[in-house]
Write an enzyme that holds these catalytic residues in place. Sequence first.
Site, PDB file in Angstrom:
ATOM      1  N   HIS A 173     -68.339 109.464  43.449  1.00 33.47           N
ATOM      2  CA  HIS A 173     -69.594 108.717  43.369  1.00 33.47           C
ATOM      3  C   HIS A 173     -70.355 109.124  42.105  1.00 33.47           C
ATOM      4  O   HIS A 173     -70.172 110.214  41.580  1.00 33.47           O
ATOM      5  CB  HIS A 173     -70.450 108.905  44.623  1.00 33.47           C
ATOM      6  CG  HIS A 173     -71.285 110.143  44.637  1.00 33.47           C
ATOM      7  ND1 HIS A 173     -70.759 111.390  44.882  1.00 33.47           N
ATOM      8  CD2 HIS A 173     -72.609 110.313  44.431  1.00 33.47           C
ATOM      9  CE1 HIS A 173     -71.733 112.283  44.839  1.00 33.47           C
ATOM     10  NE2 HIS A 173     -72.867 111.658  44.563  1.00 33.47           N
ATOM     11  N   ALA A 182     -57.117 121.588  30.015  1.00 31.07           N
ATOM     12  CA  ALA A 182     -58.334 122.269  30.461  1.00 31.07           C
ATOM     13  C   ALA A 182     -59.566 121.686  29.785  1.00 31.07           C
ATOM     14  O   ALA A 182     -59.536 121.318  28.614  1.00 31.07           O
ATOM     15  CB  ALA A 182     -58.235 123.765  30.158  1.00 31.07           C
ATOM     16  N   ARG A 213     -61.121 107.515  32.535  1.00 29.43           N
ATOM     17  CA  ARG A 213     -60.292 106.304  32.559  1.00 29.43           C
ATOM     18  C   ARG A 213     -58.920 106.674  33.095  1.00 29.43           C
ATOM     19  O   ARG A 213     -58.561 107.846  33.149  1.00 29.43           O
ATOM     20  CB  ARG A 213     -60.184 105.697  31.168  1.00 29.43           C
ATOM     21  CG  ARG A 213     -59.497 106.593  30.162  1.00 29.43           C
ATOM     22  CD  ARG A 213     -59.418 105.940  28.798  1.00 29.43           C
ATOM     23  NE  ARG A 213     -60.754 105.718  28.300  1.00 29.43           N
ATOM     24  CZ  ARG A 213     -61.222 106.216  27.171  1.00 29.43           C
ATOM     25  NH1 ARG A 213     -60.458 106.958  26.410  1.00 29.43           N
ATOM     26  NH2 ARG A 213     -62.453 105.992  26.785  1.00 29.43           N
TER      27      ARG A 213
END
Length: 181
Positions: free
Chosen positions: A63, A107, A113
């Site tokens: 969220h 890392a 995306r």
Amino acid sequence: MKVIKWIVSRFRGEQNINKLIRRGLTLGENCSLGDCFIDPSHCFHITIGNNVTFGPHVHILAHDASTKIPLDHTRVANVRIGNNVFIGASSIVLPGVTIGDNVIVGAGSVVNRNIPSNTVAAGNPARVIKPLSDFIEARKKEMTTDNTLGEEYTLRNPNFGVSHREKLLSLCRDYGQLYIK
């Protein structure tokens, strides 16, 4: 005693993975999640495949509350992490992202995306930097009998001690990096 353990775990920021699974997190087999943060309020939007490893402090979010004030709504989206995925330390996976199978995420990456299968991705924002096969081939070329050690040089070895540490330090000075089973 349970209350004390719960308070200590909350203070440390630890999550109860079993509780997240009861809330709807889908978690595959043979996963090593370490001390990650998985969105507790929307964990049912998150699917993690088999043979997935998270480095320390990985965050998985389903969220995005940045829209709450201007739109009076919070954006929620599914997150899918495929099979045989490694996500490096302190990386963040944002809502709506799918990470394919056989992927390494470097890392500190911010994955905003989709990452296709069989790739290595890194950066902020994370971008595909090479095919996984090229990464593996380059690492294989670096491995020699002198800089490759067995499992006895890990903390899984109950007899791991000072002599093991000294040899590891010495070999790192000589070779720059080591490969340990």
